[in-house]
Design an enzyme around this catalytic site. Structure first.
Site, PDB file in Angstrom:
ATOM      1  N   GLU A   1      45.020  -5.791 -24.676  1.00 55.58           N
ATOM      2  CA  GLU A   1      43.902  -6.643 -24.265  1.00 55.58           C
ATOM      3  C   GLU A   1      44.297  -8.111 -24.175  1.00 55.58           C
ATOM      4  O   GLU A   1      44.253  -8.825 -25.171  1.00 55.58           O
ATOM      5  CB  GLU A   1      42.722  -6.480 -25.247  1.00 55.58           C
ATOM      6  CG  GLU A   1      41.533  -7.357 -24.866  1.00 55.58           C
ATOM      7  CD  GLU A   1      40.326  -7.199 -25.776  1.00 55.58           C
ATOM      8  OE1 GLU A   1      40.382  -6.443 -26.758  1.00 55.58           O
ATOM      9  OE2 GLU A   1      39.310  -7.866 -25.495  1.00 55.58           O
TER      10      GLU A   1
ATOM     11  N   LYS B   1      43.019  -3.490 -21.177  1.00 53.69           N
ATOM     12  CA  LYS B   1      41.643  -3.987 -21.369  1.00 53.69           C
ATOM     13  C   LYS B   1      41.594  -5.455 -20.973  1.00 53.69           C
ATOM     14  O   LYS B   1      41.858  -6.340 -21.777  1.00 53.69           O
ATOM     15  CB  LYS B   1      41.223  -3.808 -22.827  1.00 53.69           C
ATOM     16  CG  LYS B   1      39.843  -4.393 -23.143  1.00 53.69           C
ATOM     17  CD  LYS B   1      39.307  -3.895 -24.465  1.00 53.69           C
ATOM     18  CE  LYS B   1      38.023  -4.614 -24.839  1.00 53.69           C
ATOM     19  NZ  LYS B   1      37.330  -3.996 -25.961  1.00 53.69           N
TER      20      LYS B   1
END
Ligand code: 13P
Length: 342
Positions: free
Chosen positions: A178, A220
């Site tokens: 992420e 992500k």
């Protein structure tokens, strides 16, 4: 099944069609802010209680493929004594765990942060695997202003994300990678696009350098959005088109899925953007969600610590999960959004 096949199977389950991930992994400090905002004292028990309320929502598994837990939660149990990982696995939701220890000030780079948590990570991952976790999350944050981010900040965060991802795969755990380019600020959508491109390029270069198997990870990212306080906001279609155009240039097709974060967008916009991207389609990856605020804000407010309101809170959560589940097929509509009130 080989180690990589098992990672790939888990990654595919996490981004299965019509479903997405609930990020319920707020640190105690963040969860305290969220609970206090609705007048609930933050204790080990209130944090546990709210999270059990979410994951035990009837039918949640229809649209929720996995749940990211926090270290405190993965060690807790439901009111009837079952560990959270067991509660999730029983209902076909993959248990996940946040393993970074937070974004800290980056030495020598005013206003920028680097995410920590690599020390002892191999041992922690082994323990989490034993507890039942099959995926993990590490969030790097990249801030934008007139001069930021520095290449230094992007590079150290990309390097740490790749080190984390390689350790996860060694432990049989799928890494959610992420790199979040923040929405905070007045920057234009052009600037968000430029910084997101630079960040993703550095992240994939580091992942490949460090021998991370792309088939066994989930990305992500943020969507390409104007800053929250920018004078001009892109339309839903523009955000969807720009995000996908950029991702086609830089995200390898071997990555099974992209699970977007909501990043402070309203519930409705987070669903609408995801839906618009899925409607455009023509991409090699599943386009899914891994939302925190955009799934939890409404149920948290509906609950506000009142036992009598728990069914309302679960209804609100089921509704948001359904809206995002439909967005996975490009079928989120205003009508669907309003259907809860009906
Ligand atoms: P938001 O959807 O609230 O951005 O949270 C997702 C998340 O897990 C951030 O790390």
């Amino acid at each position: 099944m080989s180690g990589l096949e098992a990672l790939h199977a888990t990654a595919l389950a996490m981004v299965a069609p019509g479903r997405g991930i609930l990020a319920a992994d707020e640190s105690n400090a963040t969860m305290t802010k969220r609970l206090e905002a609705v007048g609930v004292e933050s204790t080990e028990e209130t944090r546990r209680h709210f999270r059990e309320l979410l994951v035990s929502t009837p039918g949640a598994e229809e649209h929720i493929s996995g749940v990211i837990l926090y270290d405190e939660t993965i060690r807790q149990q439901s009111a009837d004594g079952r560990p959270f990982c067991e509660l999730l696995s029983e209902r076909g939701m993959v248990p996940g765990i946040k393993v970074d220890t937070g974004a800290k000030p980056l030495a020598g780079a005013e206003g920028e942060k680097v995410t920590e948590g690599l020390d002892g990570l191999r041992e922690r991952l082994e323990e989490y695997y034993e507890m039942g976790a099959r995926f993990a999350k590490w969030r790097a944050v990249i801030a934008i202003d007139d001069v930021l981010p520095s290449t230094y900040c992007i590079d150290v965060n990309a390097h740490a994300l790749a080190r984390y991802a390689a350790l996860c795969q060694e432990a049989g755990i799928v890494p959610i990678v992420e790199p979040e380019v923040l929405m905070d600020g007045t920057h234009s959508i052009d600037r968000a696009e430029e910084v997101t491109l630079a960040t993703l390029r550095a992240v994939f270069a580091a992942l490949l350098d460090q021998r991370v198997a792309l088939e066994g990870m989930i990305l992500k990212p943020n969507m390409v959005l104007s800053g929250t306080d920018a004078p001009q906001q892109g339309s839903i279609e523009e955000v969807a088109e720009r995000t996908l155009t950029l991702f086609r240039q830089v995200v390898p097709a071997a990555v099974p899925g992209i699970a977007f974060l909501s990043g402070g967008q309203s519930d409705e916009l987070a669903s609408a953007h995801l839906s618009a991207m899925n409607a455009l389609g023509n991409v090699p990856w599943e386009l899914s969600f891994s939302y925190g605020r955009a799934l939890q804000a409404t149920p948290l407010e509906a609950w506000s610590g009142d036992e009598a309101k728990e069914p309302d809170a679960q209804k609100a959560f089921a509704h948001r999960a359904r809206c995002n589940g439909e967005a996975r097929y490009g079928r989120y509509t205003e009508e669907l959004e309003q259907s809860l009130a009906a």
